[in-house]
Design a protein around this motif. Structure first.
Motif, PDB file in Angstrom:
ATOM      1  N   ALA A  17       0.817  -1.222   0.000  1.00 42.58           N
ATOM      2  CA  ALA A  17       0.000   0.000   0.000  1.00 42.58           C
ATOM      3  C   ALA A  17       0.847   1.267   0.000  1.00 42.58           C
ATOM      4  O   ALA A  17       0.448   2.290  -0.580  1.00 42.58           O
ATOM      5  CB  ALA A  17      -0.936  -0.006   1.206  1.00 42.58           C
ATOM      6  N   ASP A  18       2.022   1.225   0.601  1.00 39.91           N
ATOM      7  CA  ASP A  18       2.869   2.419   0.647  1.00 39.91           C
ATOM      8  C   ASP A  18       3.417   2.783  -0.736  1.00 39.91           C
ATOM      9  O   ASP A  18       3.828   3.927  -0.962  1.00 39.91           O
ATOM     10  CB  ASP A  18       4.050   2.207   1.603  1.00 39.91           C
ATOM     11  N   PHE A  19       3.429   1.822  -1.648  1.00 43.05           N
ATOM     12  CA  PHE A  19       3.916   2.101  -3.001  1.00 43.05           C
ATOM     13  C   PHE A  19       2.846   2.724  -3.890  1.00 43.05           C
ATOM     14  O   PHE A  19       3.168   3.384  -4.871  1.00 43.05           O
ATOM     15  CB  PHE A  19       4.416   0.812  -3.660  1.00 43.05           C
ATOM     16  N   ARG A 266       4.908 -15.719   2.359  1.00 45.69           N
ATOM     17  CA  ARG A 266       6.340 -15.559   2.066  1.00 45.69           C
ATOM     18  C   ARG A 266       6.542 -15.118   0.624  1.00 45.69           C
ATOM     19  O   ARG A 266       7.436 -14.326   0.322  1.00 45.69           O
ATOM     20  CB  ARG A 266       7.076 -16.880   2.293  1.00 45.69           C
ATOM     21  N   GLY A 267       5.736 -15.652  -0.289  1.00 37.74           N
ATOM     22  CA  GLY A 267       5.835 -15.244  -1.687  1.00 37.74           C
ATOM     23  C   GLY A 267       5.578 -13.762  -1.849  1.00 37.74           C
ATOM     24  O   GLY A 267       6.305 -13.058  -2.559  1.00 37.74           O
ATOM     25  N   THR A 268       4.538 -13.268  -1.181  1.00 36.57           N
ATOM     26  CA  THR A 268       4.235 -11.840  -1.226  1.00 36.57           C
ATOM     27  C   THR A 268       5.385 -11.024  -0.632  1.00 36.57           C
ATOM     28  O   THR A 268       5.792  -9.993  -1.178  1.00 36.57           O
ATOM     29  CB  THR A 268       2.933 -11.540  -0.453  1.00 36.57           C
ATOM     30  N   GLN A 269       5.920 -11.495   0.476  1.00 35.68           N
ATOM     31  CA  GLN A 269       7.006 -10.763   1.135  1.00 35.68           C
ATOM     32  C   GLN A 269       8.255 -10.682   0.259  1.00 35.68           C
ATOM     33  O   GLN A 269       8.912  -9.635   0.177  1.00 35.68           O
ATOM     34  CB  GLN A 269       7.358 -11.444   2.463  1.00 35.68           C
ATOM     35  N   ILE A 270       8.587 -11.785  -0.427  1.00 34.56           N
ATOM     36  CA  ILE A 270       9.770 -11.789  -1.297  1.00 34.56           C
ATOM     37  C   ILE A 270       9.616 -10.754  -2.414  1.00 34.56           C
ATOM     38  O   ILE A 270      10.561 -10.030  -2.744  1.00 34.56           O
ATOM     39  CB  ILE A 270      10.002 -13.195  -1.876  1.00 34.56           C
ATOM     40  N   LEU A 271       8.415 -10.656  -2.991  1.00 30.57           N
ATOM     41  CA  LEU A 271       8.194  -9.675  -4.062  1.00 30.57           C
ATOM     42  C   LEU A 271       8.231  -8.248  -3.511  1.00 30.57           C
ATOM     43  O   LEU A 271       8.729  -7.332  -4.174  1.00 30.57           O
ATOM     44  CB  LEU A 271       6.862  -9.962  -4.758  1.00 30.57           C
ATOM     45  N   TYR A 272       7.702  -8.065  -2.307  1.00 27.01           N
ATOM     46  CA  TYR A 272       7.787  -6.749  -1.645  1.00 27.01           C
ATOM     47  C   TYR A 272       9.244  -6.343  -1.457  1.00 27.01           C
ATOM     48  O   TYR A 272       9.643  -5.202  -1.750  1.00 27.01           O
ATOM     49  CB  TYR A 272       7.053  -6.809  -0.312  1.00 27.01           C
ATOM     50  N   GLN A 273      10.054  -7.274  -0.986  1.00 31.97           N
ATOM     51  CA  GLN A 273      11.468  -6.968  -0.753  1.00 31.97           C
ATOM     52  C   GLN A 273      12.185  -6.633  -2.053  1.00 31.97           C
ATOM     53  O   GLN A 273      13.041  -5.739  -2.090  1.00 31.97           O
ATOM     54  CB  GLN A 273      12.138  -8.158  -0.053  1.00 31.97           C
ATOM     55  N   LYS A 274      11.821  -7.315  -3.134  1.00 33.92           N
ATOM     56  CA  LYS A 274      12.439  -7.043  -4.434  1.00 33.92           C
ATOM     57  C   LYS A 274      12.056  -5.657  -4.936  1.00 33.92           C
ATOM     58  O   LYS A 274      12.910  -4.908  -5.454  1.00 33.92           O
ATOM     59  CB  LYS A 274      12.031  -8.102  -5.449  1.00 33.92           C
ATOM     60  N   LEU A 275      10.778  -5.285  -4.795  1.00 27.91           N
ATOM     61  CA  LEU A 275      10.353  -3.962  -5.238  1.00 27.91           C
ATOM     62  C   LEU A 275      11.016  -2.871  -4.406  1.00 27.91           C
ATOM     63  O   LEU A 275      11.392  -1.816  -4.937  1.00 27.91           O
ATOM     64  CB  LEU A 275       8.829  -3.841  -5.179  1.00 27.91           C
ATOM     65  N   CYS A 276      11.190  -3.116  -3.116  1.00 25.81           N
ATOM     66  CA  CYS A 276      11.926  -2.164  -2.277  1.00 25.81           C
ATOM     67  C   CYS A 276      13.344  -1.985  -2.786  1.00 25.81           C
ATOM     68  O   CYS A 276      13.844  -0.858  -2.899  1.00 25.81           O
ATOM     69  CB  CYS A 276      11.947  -2.652  -0.825  1.00 25.81           C
ATOM     70  N   GLU A 277      13.987  -3.093  -3.111  1.00 25.26           N
ATOM     71  CA  GLU A 277      15.358  -3.044  -3.618  1.00 25.26           C
ATOM     72  C   GLU A 277      15.446  -2.238  -4.907  1.00 25.26           C
ATOM     73  O   GLU A 277      16.336  -1.405  -5.076  1.00 25.26           O
ATOM     74  CB  GLU A 277      15.852  -4.470  -3.844  1.00 25.26           C
ATOM     75  N   LEU A 278      14.498  -2.474  -5.820  1.00 27.96           N
ATOM     76  CA  LEU A 278      14.510  -1.767  -7.105  1.00 27.96           C
ATOM     77  C   LEU A 278      14.285  -0.272  -6.941  1.00 27.96           C
ATOM     78  O   LEU A 278      14.754   0.526  -7.756  1.00 27.96           O
ATOM     79  CB  LEU A 278      13.436  -2.354  -8.030  1.00 27.96           C
ATOM     80  N   ASN A 279      13.565   0.097  -5.884  1.00 29.07           N
ATOM     81  CA  ASN A 279      13.249   1.508  -5.658  1.00 29.07           C
ATOM     82  C   ASN A 279      14.121   2.149  -4.578  1.00 29.07           C
ATOM     83  O   ASN A 279      13.840   3.271  -4.144  1.00 29.07           O
ATOM     84  CB  ASN A 279      11.770   1.656  -5.287  1.00 29.07           C
ATOM     85  N   ASN A 280      15.167   1.406  -4.148  1.00 30.66           N
ATOM     86  CA  ASN A 280      16.075   1.921  -3.118  1.00 30.66           C
ATOM     87  C   ASN A 280      15.332   2.356  -1.863  1.00 30.66           C
ATOM     88  O   ASN A 280      15.597   3.415  -1.283  1.00 30.66           O
ATOM     89  CB  ASN A 280      16.908   3.085  -3.665  1.00 30.66           C
ATOM     90  N   VAL A 281      14.370   1.520  -1.471  1.00 33.94           N
ATOM     91  CA  VAL A 281      13.573   1.768  -0.272  1.00 33.94           C
ATOM     92  C   VAL A 281      13.873   0.663   0.741  1.00 33.94           C
ATOM     93  O   VAL A 281      13.978  -0.510   0.374  1.00 33.94           O
ATOM     94  CB  VAL A 281      12.064   1.777  -0.612  1.00 33.94           C
ATOM     95  N   GLU A 282      13.989   1.015   2.001  1.00 35.03           N
ATOM     96  CA  GLU A 282      14.242   0.006   3.028  1.00 35.03           C
ATOM     97  C   GLU A 282      13.004  -0.862   3.231  1.00 35.03           C
ATOM     98  O   GLU A 282      11.881  -0.355   3.362  1.00 35.03           O
ATOM     99  CB  GLU A 282      14.614   0.677   4.351  1.00 35.03           C
ATOM    100  N   ALA A 283      13.192  -2.186   3.232  1.00 30.60           N
ATOM    101  CA  ALA A 283      12.084  -3.122   3.476  1.00 30.60           C
ATOM    102  C   ALA A 283      11.884  -3.244   4.982  1.00 30.60           C
ATOM    103  O   ALA A 283      12.691  -3.848   5.683  1.00 30.60           O
ATOM    104  CB  ALA A 283      12.401  -4.476   2.862  1.00 30.60           C
ATOM    105  N   THR A 284      10.822  -2.659   5.481  1.00 25.99           N
ATOM    106  CA  THR A 284      10.601  -2.596   6.934  1.00 25.99           C
ATOM    107  C   THR A 284       9.510  -3.543   7.414  1.00 25.99           C
ATOM    108  O   THR A 284       9.363  -3.751   8.614  1.00 25.99           O
ATOM    109  CB  THR A 284      10.212  -1.170   7.341  1.00 25.99           C
TER     110      THR A 284
END
Length: 373
Positions: A17-19, A266-284
Motif C-alpha cells: 500500500a505504501d507504493f 512468504r511469496g508476497t514478502q519476497i516480491l515486496y522486498q524485491k520492489l523495495c530493492e529496485l526503488n532503493n527503499v528500506e524493506a521494513t
C-alpha cells in the motif's frame, strides 16, 4: 504507482500500500487492456505472462510471481522490454514438504504399514526437494535423490538415475520444474512405458506440475489393474482435469500443496522486498506483523512417544485427507478454481510449540515443529 495483483495472493495491501494503489484481478482472466497504465504486476502460476498479455503494458516496470516455478512467465520477453522480474524461490518449500509428509503418515495409517524403514525417492532436488529430504531424515527412512541437472553441475554426488530410483523406492515424489524440451525434459517424464513398469504397491506423489505425469496414460494403466497408491495435487489441463482419474487416486487436491498461510505470504514478502530493492527503499515490513495466532499453539510430550504419536501431531496441524474430501465432495458443484480460491486456512508445523525433555524432540524439530524445554 498502480499495482495489479492476483486475487489469491495474501497480504498484498499490507505489504504494497505504501507504493501506491492496489487492484486485484482473476488470474485466469487477466486481459491486455487491464495492464494499461499499470506499473507493477504480481501474479501466480495460472497467469501466462507473454507477448499477448503485455501488448498494451505501456508503463510496466516490474513483474513478480509469488511462485517458485516460472514456466508461465516469458522471462526473455521481460528482459527485452527492460521489465524487472522476480519469482519467489523457496517460498512454499516448507508447505509442499509438509503436504508430502502428511500424505506419507496418512497412507501409513490406512495401509497399516510403518513409515520407518521405507525407501523414499525424491525426483527434483531444488528448494522443495532439498527441504523434504532434510525433514525426512527425522523419520528413520532411506532417502534416494534424483536430479540429473544438479548431478552434472557437481552439486549432487548421491544422484540416482530415475529408473533405478523407481525400482528401489517404496514412495516416489516429484518436485521438478516443467521443462518441455531438451535433454532434461520433464514433460511426461512419467509416460505410459514408465508407468507400466512400476512395481506393485508403489506410492506415486506429484506436487510439482501436472504435466510431469501423462494423466491419460496413468488412467489407462490404473484401469488395467495397476496396484499403485496415487497422491495427486497437480493435474494436466488444470482447471479442466481428467475427472475419471479421481476414482483411482488415494488423495487428490486442487494444486494447493504449497498453500499454507505462511507459504503464500512468504511469496508476497519476497516480491515486496524485491520492489523495495529496485526503488532503493528500506524493506521494513515482515511476516510476523501480519500472521494471526493459530488456534492450537502448544503440546507436551513424554519420553514414550512413538511414530503413531508423530503422525497425530502432523495431522493435528494438517491432514491431507481434509483436502481430498473437499475435492471429491465439491469439485462438480464448485469447480477446480473456486475450490483453490476458497482453500481453507492451513498453517505449518512450526506454529506448534512442543514441550518435553526427550532427546528425541530433536527429530521433531528437524521435522519442522518448534521445540522448547
Amino acid at each position: 504507482m498502480k499495482i495489479l495483483a492476483d486475487q489469491n495472493m495474501p497480504l498484498v495491501e499490507q505489504y504494497f500500500a505504501d507504493f501506491g494503489e492496489v487492484e486485484r484481478f482473476d488470474g485466469r482472466k487477466l486481459t491486455a487492456e487491464q495492464l494499461i497504465d499499470v506499473d507493477v504486476l504480481l501474479t501466480r502460476s495460472v497467469t501466462q505472462v507473454n507477448n499477448e498479455l503485455l501488448a498494451q503494458a505501456n508503463k510496466l516496470c516490474f513483474v513478480g510471481t509469488a511462485t517458485i516455478g516460472v514456466d508461465h512467465i516469458d522471462t526473455q520477453l521481460l528482459n527485452e522490454k527492460n521489465i524487472a522480474f522476480s519469482s519467489a524461490p523457496g517460498c512454499n518449500a516448507i508447505a509442499v514438504a509438509e503436504y508430502v509428509i502428511s500424505s506419507l503418515f496418512a497412507l501409513s495409517q490406512e495401509n497399516a504399514r510403518p513409515l520407518s524403514g521405507q525407501t523414499i525417492g525424491i525426483v527434483g532436488v531444488g528448494n522443495i526437494g532439498s527441504c523434504l529430504a532434510q525433514k525426512l531424515k527425522a523419520l528413520n527412512v532411506t532417502v534416494l535423490l534424483c536430479d540429473p541437472v544438479k548431478h552434472e553441475q557437481g552439486l549432487l554426488h548421491e544422484h540416482v538415475p530415475l529408473d533405478e530410483l523407481l525400482a528401489k523406492s517404496d514412495v516416489v515424489t516429484f518436485h521438478v520444474p516443467l521443462i518441455k524440451s531438451g535433454k532434461h525434459k520433464t514433460l511426461h517424464m512419467m509416460n505410459k512405458a514408465r508407468l507400466k513398469s512400476l512395481k506393485p504397491g508403489l506410492t506415486l506423489i506429484n506436487a510439482s506440475r501436472g504435466d510431469v505425469i501423462d494423466n491419460q496414460a496413468l488412467l489407462e494403466v490404473m484401469e488395467s489393474g495397476a496396484d499403485l497408491d496415487l497422491v495427486l495435487d497437480v493435474w494436466e489441463k488444470e482447471p479442466n482435469i481428467l475427472t475419471e482419474l479421481l476414482e483411482h487416486v488415494r488423495y487428490a487436491s486442487v494444486h494447493i500443496a504449497g498453500h499454507t498461510l505462511e507459504g503464500k505470504a512468504r511469496g508476497t514478502q519476497i516480491l515486496y522486498q524485491k520492489l523495495c530493492e529496485l526503488n532503493n527503499v528500506e524493506a521494513t515490513k515482515s511476516l510476523d506483523e501480519f500472521l494471526p495466532v493459530p488456534a492450537i499453539t502448544q503440546a507436551t510430550l513424554t519420553q514414550s512417544y512413538s511414530e503413531a504419536d508423530i503422525a497425530r501431531l502432523v495431522h493435528l496441524i494438517y491432514d491431507v485427507r481434509r483436502d481430498d474430501g473437499i475435492l471429491l465432495r465439491s469439485l462438480a458443484k464448485e469447480g477446480f478454481d473456486t475450490l483453490r480460491k476458497n482453500y481453507p486456512v492451513r498453517r505449518e508445523f512450526s506454529t506448534l510449540v512442543l514441550k518435553g525433555k526427550s532427546q528425541q524432540l530433536e527429530a521433531l524439530e528437524q521435522l519442522g515443529f518448534t521445540i522448547t524445554n
